[in-house]
Design an enzyme around this catalytic site. Sequence first.
Site, PDB file in Angstrom:
ATOM      1  N   ASP A  90      -2.214   2.567  -2.277  1.00  0.00           N
ATOM      2  CA  ASP A  90      -3.629   2.818  -1.976  1.00  0.00           C
ATOM      3  C   ASP A  90      -4.050   4.232  -2.361  1.00  0.00           C
ATOM      4  O   ASP A  90      -5.123   4.701  -1.943  1.00  0.00           O
ATOM      5  CB  ASP A  90      -3.881   2.639  -0.473  1.00  0.00           C
ATOM      6  N   ASP A 238       2.570  -2.625  13.426  1.00  0.00           N
ATOM      7  CA  ASP A 238       3.939  -3.109  13.558  1.00  0.00           C
ATOM      8  C   ASP A 238       4.229  -3.595  14.981  1.00  0.00           C
ATOM      9  O   ASP A 238       4.799  -4.666  15.190  1.00  0.00           O
ATOM     10  CB  ASP A 238       4.931  -2.011  13.161  1.00  0.00           C
TER      11      ASP A 238
END
Length: 507
Positions: A90, A238
């Site tokens: 990104d 996560d």
Amino acid sequence: MSLIAICVLVGHFILLLVLSLFGLHRLSMVFRRYKYRDKKPQITQKFDTLPSITVQIPLYNERLVAKRIVDAVADFDYPQDKLQIQIVDDSNDSTSDVIAERVGYHQQRGINIDHVQRTNRQGYKAGALKDAMETATGEFIAIFDADFLPEPDLLKNNIHYFFEDDIGMVQFRWEHLNKASSELTQTQAIMLDAHFSLEQQVRSASNKLFNFNGTAGIWRTKAIVDSGHWSADTLTEDLDLSYRAQLKGWRMLYLNDVGCAGEIPADINAFKSQQHRWAKGGVEVMLKMLPKVWRSSLPLKTKVEASFHLSNNLAYLIMLVDTLVFLIPTLWIRQAYDLYDVLWLDLPLLFLASASHLIYLFYGQVALGHSKLRAALRLPRLMLLGIQLATNNAKAGYEALRGERSEFVRTPKSGELVEGDEQQVSHTPAPETKAAKSSILSAKLYRAVAPRGALFEFAVAVVYGFVLIWAIANEHWFMAPFLLLLLLGFLTTSIHSMRSYQKHQQE
């Protein structure tokens, strides 16, 4: 005694009791570790034919470590027809150029590696991983952050843990590439070691809910999709996915004996930024997932453990409220009403609220076979670091409780391999030249973030300086060491943050 004085004392002891419960939970990890230390996941059977794996490397403006991680994953000892590598990029700086060059080089070698780029950062890391899954071909997804350095045989040796169909994720223990860099990195290493060698080991071995740590792990692709995929509605995607997967019935394994080395923030501001994101994201996941945990059919012990796990970051906010709002008035009340016998209630609660965490950190080193003497000598620094994180992490928890959203701020990496730490990994690429590294480090994008609340921390230190003088003058000796630690903790973190930021501004 006035009603206000009674309310202040009650408020103080309620908060101290809550902190003591968190401390007791830390102590329980030490005792439970001895019960479960020999319980390790076993490979029940090996695959006759190795399954396909997609390796994903999510990164954003990581020029200092981009070449190293691309080269490392390209050297995985795994059948090439079963391995796909996605560099999920990104970046909006020259990192992309570095990646493009290395990806092109390895493609010419016949490696199945792709440079996956997006035109926006929607969803940050979670969004990048979710978008990359559209072209992922692996039955399993191995994820490594850009600053990690996996061994070539890591996948081949450990993919067999997934032979049982209900295993959704396998997490490796973090090791530290630059632990010897400074006193700060050495102290951080002890904190992380305790999390992995005690918390992750105990929770996994006792079949409690635990979490993927965002890197150095392998997921079954089906488990990710079945659990609702990656989500960007918290800062710790996560932890969020881990709980959703386990509530769906997927089992997760933690391998304490298998390490994967990564980089620790070497700058105090980078460290505080990372801790802010972890703390805020943890509370966001608590608000999102804890009600679902309690509504589930999980055993009561599992629900209680999950409650401590997801709410532990609120301890900083509770500690700060107690020390800033209640502690100073209680000192005056004790003197005004001659309540010195209350000390016998203070001492055991203070021990559980503070010393228990030090015991937990100490035994994290013992569990890994590290030097007990060295661990004991670092306990004062660990206590200071806990105080230094107080305002930073308390602010994170408060923002999460209020529902304030914030950007996913990456932690700056240096790409540093410190002499004395290289033995942790055999796969060590050739370092960049000092001149090149110095040039890169001066780039504005790689400066640490501005200090969070440094002036506020300094003001708090000044207040506690005056309180310490007052306590000594009035012979409140039992409080003097505690006040001194608070003074030193807030003072040093404010000075270090401002000095570090000033240093980077001058580069």
